[in-house]
Motif scaffolding. Sequence first.
Motif, PDB file in Angstrom:
ATOM      1  N   ASN A 225       0.818  -1.201   0.000  1.00 27.90           N
ATOM      2  CA  ASN A 225       0.000   0.000   0.000  1.00 27.90           C
ATOM      3  C   ASN A 225       0.865   1.269   0.000  1.00 27.90           C
ATOM      4  O   ASN A 225       2.075   1.218   0.122  1.00 27.90           O
ATOM      5  CB  ASN A 225      -0.926  -0.010   1.239  1.00 27.90           C
ATOM      6  N   THR A 226       0.257   2.406  -0.097  1.00 29.34           N
ATOM      7  CA  THR A 226       1.022   3.650  -0.105  1.00 29.34           C
ATOM      8  C   THR A 226       1.537   3.998   1.289  1.00 29.34           C
ATOM      9  O   THR A 226       2.476   4.760   1.443  1.00 29.34           O
ATOM     10  CB  THR A 226       0.147   4.816  -0.606  1.00 29.34           C
ATOM     11  N   ASP A 227       0.901   3.440   2.341  1.00 27.09           N
ATOM     12  CA  ASP A 227       1.292   3.780   3.713  1.00 27.09           C
ATOM     13  C   ASP A 227       2.316   2.822   4.306  1.00 27.09           C
ATOM     14  O   ASP A 227       2.768   3.031   5.428  1.00 27.09           O
ATOM     15  CB  ASP A 227       0.050   3.771   4.625  1.00 27.09           C
ATOM     16  N   GLY A 228       2.642   1.755   3.610  1.00 34.18           N
ATOM     17  CA  GLY A 228       3.579   0.768   4.149  1.00 34.18           C
ATOM     18  C   GLY A 228       4.946   1.383   4.395  1.00 34.18           C
ATOM     19  O   GLY A 228       5.309   2.396   3.799  1.00 34.18           O
ATOM     20  N   GLY A 229       5.702   0.775   5.310  1.00 32.59           N
ATOM     21  CA  GLY A 229       7.036   1.289   5.614  1.00 32.59           C
ATOM     22  C   GLY A 229       7.572   0.614   6.856  1.00 32.59           C
ATOM     23  O   GLY A 229       7.044  -0.408   7.310  1.00 32.59           O
ATOM     24  N   SER A 230       8.594   1.216   7.454  1.00 33.82           N
ATOM     25  CA  SER A 230       9.275   0.607   8.595  1.00 33.82           C
ATOM     26  C   SER A 230       8.371   0.410   9.805  1.00 33.82           C
ATOM     27  O   SER A 230       8.656  -0.424  10.663  1.00 33.82           O
ATOM     28  CB  SER A 230      10.461   1.478   9.007  1.00 33.82           C
ATOM     29  N   PHE A 231       7.286   1.193   9.888  1.00 35.85           N
ATOM     30  CA  PHE A 231       6.400   1.091  11.045  1.00 35.85           C
ATOM     31  C   PHE A 231       5.020   0.568  10.668  1.00 35.85           C
ATOM     32  O   PHE A 231       4.113   0.524  11.496  1.00 35.85           O
ATOM     33  CB  PHE A 231       6.316   2.450  11.762  1.00 35.85           C
ATOM     34  N   ARG A 232       4.852   0.200   9.407  1.00 34.21           N
ATOM     35  CA  ARG A 232       3.630  -0.454   8.906  1.00 34.21           C
ATOM     36  C   ARG A 232       4.102  -1.552   7.959  1.00 34.21           C
ATOM     37  O   ARG A 232       4.137  -1.376   6.752  1.00 34.21           O
ATOM     38  CB  ARG A 232       2.717   0.572   8.207  1.00 34.21           C
ATOM     39  N   ARG A 233       4.476  -2.683   8.586  1.00 43.01           N
ATOM     40  CA  ARG A 233       5.138  -3.757   7.843  1.00 43.01           C
ATOM     41  C   ARG A 233       4.153  -4.877   7.506  1.00 43.01           C
ATOM     42  O   ARG A 233       3.048  -4.918   8.039  1.00 43.01           O
ATOM     43  CB  ARG A 233       6.302  -4.296   8.694  1.00 43.01           C
ATOM     44  N   SER A 234       4.593  -5.773   6.633  1.00 38.35           N
ATOM     45  CA  SER A 234       3.713  -6.851   6.176  1.00 38.35           C
ATOM     46  C   SER A 234       4.505  -8.144   6.037  1.00 38.35           C
ATOM     47  O   SER A 234       5.610  -8.155   5.483  1.00 38.35           O
ATOM     48  CB  SER A 234       3.106  -6.496   4.817  1.00 38.35           C
ATOM     49  N   VAL A 235       3.898  -9.222   6.503  1.00 37.09           N
ATOM     50  CA  VAL A 235       4.571 -10.523   6.467  1.00 37.09           C
ATOM     51  C   VAL A 235       4.472 -11.150   5.070  1.00 37.09           C
ATOM     52  O   VAL A 235       3.422 -11.082   4.423  1.00 37.09           O
ATOM     53  CB  VAL A 235       3.960 -11.464   7.533  1.00 37.09           C
ATOM     54  N   CYS A 236       5.566 -11.730   4.637  1.00 36.87           N
ATOM     55  CA  CYS A 236       5.685 -12.384   3.328  1.00 36.87           C
ATOM     56  C   CYS A 236       6.269 -13.787   3.527  1.00 36.87           C
ATOM     57  O   CYS A 236       6.906 -14.058   4.554  1.00 36.87           O
ATOM     58  CB  CYS A 236       6.656 -11.609   2.428  1.00 36.87           C
ATOM     59  N   ILE A 237       6.070 -14.649   2.530  1.00 34.37           N
ATOM     60  CA  ILE A 237       6.641 -16.007   2.590  1.00 34.37           C
ATOM     61  C   ILE A 237       7.256 -16.356   1.237  1.00 34.37           C
ATOM     62  O   ILE A 237       6.627 -16.163   0.188  1.00 34.37           O
ATOM     63  CB  ILE A 237       5.561 -17.055   2.926  1.00 34.37           C
ATOM     64  N   ASP A 238       8.481 -16.868   1.281  1.00 39.11           N
ATOM     65  CA  ASP A 238       9.120 -17.402   0.071  1.00 39.11           C
ATOM     66  C   ASP A 238       9.807 -18.715   0.418  1.00 39.11           C
ATOM     67  O   ASP A 238       9.967 -19.058   1.588  1.00 39.11           O
ATOM     68  CB  ASP A 238      10.103 -16.382  -0.519  1.00 39.11           C
ATOM     69  N   TYR A 239      10.202 -19.430  -0.634  1.00 44.09           N
ATOM     70  CA  TYR A 239      10.840 -20.738  -0.423  1.00 44.09           C
ATOM     71  C   TYR A 239      12.271 -20.573   0.073  1.00 44.09           C
ATOM     72  O   TYR A 239      12.970 -19.607  -0.278  1.00 44.09           O
ATOM     73  CB  TYR A 239      10.856 -21.539  -1.725  1.00 44.09           C
ATOM     74  N   LEU A 240      12.700 -21.573   0.843  1.00 48.85           N
ATOM     75  CA  LEU A 240      14.085 -21.644   1.319  1.00 48.85           C
ATOM     76  C   LEU A 240      14.682 -22.955   0.800  1.00 48.85           C
ATOM     77  O   LEU A 240      14.037 -24.010   0.909  1.00 48.85           O
ATOM     78  CB  LEU A 240      14.097 -21.633   2.850  1.00 48.85           C
ATOM     79  N   TYR A 241      15.891 -22.883   0.258  1.00 56.53           N
ATOM     80  CA  TYR A 241      16.549 -24.083  -0.266  1.00 56.53           C
ATOM     81  C   TYR A 241      17.931 -24.233   0.357  1.00 56.53           C
ATOM     82  O   TYR A 241      18.616 -23.233   0.622  1.00 56.53           O
ATOM     83  CB  TYR A 241      16.702 -23.987  -1.787  1.00 56.53           C
ATOM     84  N   TYR A 242      18.335 -25.498   0.544  1.00 55.23           N
ATOM     85  CA  TYR A 242      19.658 -25.813   1.100  1.00 55.23           C
ATOM     86  C   TYR A 242      20.589 -26.288  -0.017  1.00 55.23           C
ATOM     87  O   TYR A 242      20.142 -26.907  -0.986  1.00 55.23           O
ATOM     88  CB  TYR A 242      19.537 -26.925   2.149  1.00 55.23           C
ATOM     89  N   ASN A 243      21.877 -26.040   0.164  1.00 52.75           N
ATOM     90  CA  ASN A 243      22.895 -26.641  -0.700  1.00 52.75           C
ATOM     91  C   ASN A 243      23.257 -28.007  -0.134  1.00 52.75           C
ATOM     92  O   ASN A 243      22.937 -28.326   1.022  1.00 52.75           O
ATOM     93  CB  ASN A 243      24.139 -25.745  -0.741  1.00 52.75           C
ATOM     94  N   LYS A 244      23.980 -28.801  -0.948  1.00 54.96           N
ATOM     95  CA  LYS A 244      24.343 -30.158  -0.501  1.00 54.96           C
ATOM     96  C   LYS A 244      25.199 -30.145   0.757  1.00 54.96           C
ATOM     97  O   LYS A 244      25.153 -31.068   1.565  1.00 54.96           O
ATOM     98  CB  LYS A 244      25.094 -30.876  -1.621  1.00 54.96           C
ATOM     99  N   ASP A 245      26.007 -29.089   0.938  1.00 52.21           N
ATOM    100  CA  ASP A 245      26.880 -29.049   2.120  1.00 52.21           C
ATOM    101  C   ASP A 245      26.164 -28.494   3.358  1.00 52.21           C
ATOM    102  O   ASP A 245      26.789 -28.265   4.390  1.00 52.21           O
ATOM    103  CB  ASP A 245      28.137 -28.209   1.822  1.00 52.21           C
TER     104      ASP A 245
END
Length: 325
Positions: free
Chosen positions: A288-308
């Motif tokens: 939104n136009t009001d979002g920022g450091s004091f109006r934050r929003s949770v997001c989700i993305d994938y996490l991947y591991y390397n073989k090591d």
Amino acid sequence: MPTLHNRLCSLLLGFSASSAALAQTAPTLAPSGNPIIRNKYTADPSAMVQKGTVYLYTGHDEAPARQERYVMHEWLCFSSTDMVNWTEHPVPLKVSDFAWAKDDAWASQVVARNGKFYWYAAVEHGSIHGKAIGVAVADSPTGPFKDARGSALIAPDMTTDKISWADIDPTVFIDSKGQAYLFWGNTTCYYAKLKANMTELDGPIQTVAGLPRYTEAPWVHEHNGWYYLSYASEFPEKIVYAMSRSLEGPWQYKGILNEIGGNSNTNHQAIIDFKGQSYFIYHNGAINTDGGSFRRSVCIDYLYYNKDGTMKRVVMTTEGVKAAK
Ligand code: FUB
């Protein structure tokens, strides 16, 4: 302003809700990518998997537009069985549930043990200057939660930092032998063992070494015999991490996991596995136009591991994740 922020803002502005719609609560939230919650501002995610359901706990950014300070009085709870369709539950915990606390429902985490649910939360202490950590308990992941002690688990005078916001951002990990560890802190990362009752320290407060440019937001998780301590680094914050074979260290720094969140000077992460996939849950200020450091929003993305065992850098997207099967 970072390029990423410009990109996120312009993408999100296209489909963000109006301010009026943001003010309403919706029991079930429509699936539509990142940010995952659009009816209110959410920050400082933590998450827990219980019996095929993910419970997401967040802070609630309540600062009105153009008020550039944290206004946070309560924590929120959402659940999902597929990481895309989220149901909002009635507010399960407020600062006012801790009679000894004054304000500031900052970062928190809920963990399960022996059929009970323990919510560790940072607040402003009412009678000792500075931030403190309280613990609330419930019989269900959605509450109702009650103060488990009637006093701070970590009071501001239990650590020696000069800053008043040193004792924030609790994260709890229970190892395979049943020993629970509490990690927390701004500028210094502390840890201490917890008793099996989860509401008392079991030994001295210690400092975690080997975390360069540590700011705050520790999160501890385990994967294939490695422990990972991810944390917010520098300011504005990016998420970096260290690995160890032991929760008591030594920790080996491994570098950046997630870049600066668009339009927010903080980033704050939770990492979980669910239905065979790893997820990185974080916040940005891009909605939104009001979002920022004091109006934050949770997001989700994938996490991947390397073989090591190291983790690949998380790519922040507006599409988010697909429904888990
Ligand atoms: O939300 C208030 C504070 O901002 C949290 O405790 C920190 O982790 C940062 O996200």
